[in-house]
Design an enzyme around this catalytic site. Structure first.
Site, short mmCIF file in Angstrom:
data_model
loop_
_atom_site.label_atom_id
_atom_site.label_comp_id
_atom_site.label_asym_id
_atom_site.label_seq_id
_atom_site.Cartn_x
_atom_site.Cartn_y
_atom_site.Cartn_z
N HIS A 1 1.03 -1.13 -0.05
CA HIS A 1 -0.03 -0.01 0.11
C HIS A 1 0.89 1.22 0.01
CE1 HIS A 1 -3.15 2.80 1.75
NE2 HIS A 1 -3.80 2.38 1.03
N SER B 1 -8.04 -14.73 -1.33
CA SER B 1 -8.44 -13.45 -1.73
C SER B 1 -9.79 -13.60 -2.21
CB SER B 1 -7.61 -12.95 -2.66
OG SER B 1 -8.17 -11.66 -3.18
#
Length: 466
Positions: free
Chosen positions: A184, A387
């Site tokens: 991120h 995921s």
């Protein structure tokens, strides 16, 4: 409640409905923001499509009530636009399926948890009892005893990363920060803010950290401690770094447990992983230093917030006494939203471990459904094993992208399947995508993009790889 528009009248405890003939559709004619072609992001120069000016009240406004009526109409129209945009929300990891009506009674209070959550300050309007209850729940989830952890409820996931990396820097002032290229952006922001040397590590096609490259870069800096950001779900592909392999590579490179600090960025999947049977465990029984998650993502909270947990032994290097607060300063922010802990406490109590487990299973099941439907329609798509983020070829129509609020990067886009994303919504999205895609490529002049470099040849269905 959905479908009703209400007005709070100042100085009165009653909630009065707007007139039945009030038409909120007269405000926002187009619920989808207009498309800006060749859109360039220029700091300070991106003009909002609409601006609600703040104006001074007229002298007789209190008598006529015109201003109250005007503001009520603006809010009603805004609420209508929110309902519309929520219907078409797919690309960002926010759980919009929640109901906190029972907490409306607390909105009249300025609840502020300034200072250390475990040390009550002189400001009495706080929610520390809720905050510590939430922190205890997460400490149990990640297997850290009450007397061994410290943490707090942050304002967002970024603050959790900023704090975790700051603790690592305070423990190892000359440490080098290692993070995969798909980490991120807040991780690299932390490096800039703290003036840390930062080494970017390559990733596998899945988005997971390349541990061989990680080890080779560790060996180049054996003389300095290592501060590592481990992703429990990357931003774009939802890839989960192999924590056990990261620790193994550190040990192989000659780093002992007292020469490295691991921060786990679990913004979304940090709360999903514990409920996936085959998933590796994120636990403080392993040599990690901190874990952070977002509260407004999988949990579902109407305001951005997060949870940061670290080892109590580390926090002394960071904290300072503040006489003004009659507390200790160990957080990034000073004043902290005291409502957020109550919202989190409320949801954790309502759902519990079993409730979250059911929602995780639903998300993973629906993500597989979306991936399979995309590929059946001839659209390249990838879904990492642990995921609920489905990556696929970027739609050609920016208006379609904005309508469904898709997150895009280069030739790929993604849908993050959250608890509020139903099969019906996915079907609506897929049907519209297939219909529009037929028009985009009907004359053969434009071909579907090759996304093999982003998701691998086996996941790409372009003319070359299908």
């Amino acid at each position: 409640m959905v479908g009703s528009v209400e007005l709070y009248v100042a100085g009165d405890d009653k909630i009065e409905p707007l007139p039945e003939d009030f038409d909120p559709t007269t405000v926002i004619k187009e619920p989808v923001p207009p498309v800006v072609k060749n859109r360039e992001i220029v700091l300070g120069r991106n003009v909002h499509t609409t601006c609600l000016a703040v104006t001074e009240p007229d002298a007789d406004d209190e008598l006529t009530g015109d201003r109250e009526a005007y503001m009520a109409s603006v809010l009603a129209r805004y609420r209508k636009s929110l309902l519309e945009r929520t219907k078409h929300h797919l690309g960002y990891p926010y759980n919009l399926d929640f109901d906190y009506g029972a907490l409306a009674q607390l909105q009249h209070f300025s609840i502020n948890n300034l200072g250390d959550p475990f040390i009550e300050s002189n400001y009495g309007v706080h929610s520390r009892q809720f905050e510590v209850g939430v922190l205890d729940w997460f400490a149990r989830l990640w297997e850290l005893e009450k007397n061994e952890y410290w943490g707090y409820i942050t304002n967002c996931g970024t603050e959790g990363n900023l704090h975790g990396i700051l603790v690592g820097r305070e423990v190892f002032p000359d440490g080098i920060l290692y993070a995969s290229r798909e980490s991120h952006y807040s991780v690299f922001k932390a490096a800039r803010m703290y003036r840390m040397e930062c080494v970017k590590v390559e990733t596998l096609i899945s988005g997971e950290i390349d541990c061989e490259d990680f080890k080779s870069k560790l060996l180049c800096h054996k003389d300095k401690p290592a501060i590592i950001n481990v992703n429990i779900g990357t931003t774009v592909k939802g890839a989960v770094d192999d924590l056990d392999l990261v620790i193994q590579k550190l040990e192989e490179a000659g780093f002992t447990h007292d020469t490295f600090y691991i921060h786990c960025d679990g913004a979304l999947f940090g709360l999903m992983m514990p409920f996936v049977k085959r998933a590796p465990k994120v636990t403080f029984k392993k040599p990690i230093g901190s874990v952070s998650v977002s509260g407004h993502k999988f949990v579902g909270c109407p305001m951005p917030c997060g949870v940061q947990i670290t080892r109590l032994e580390h926090i002394n290097a960071l904290s300072r006494n503040v006489e003004y607060l009659a507390s200790r300063d160990a957080t990034i922010m000073g004043s902290r939203n005291g409502h957020a802990p109550i919202f989190l406490w409320y949801t954790l109590n309502r759902k519990g471990y079993r409730g979250f487990q059911k929602e995780v299973q639903k998300c993973l099941r629906n993500a597989h459904y979306l991936k399979d439907r995309l590929r059946a329609a001839g659209i390249g798509a990838m879904l990492n094993e642990l995921s609920s983020t489905v990556v696929f070829e970027r739609p050609q129509d920016e208006e379609f992208v904005r309508k469904w609020q898709l997150a895009c990067q280069g030739n790929i886009a993604h849908v993050v399947v959250m608890p509020n994303i139903t099969i019906e919504k996915l079907d609506d999205f897929l049907n519209e995508l297939v219909h529009k895609r037929a028009a985009w490529f009907q004359d053969g002049k434009v071909q579907p993009p090759c996304i093999a470099s982003d998701v691998g040849k086996e996941s790409c269905l372009c003319a070359l790889h299908k």
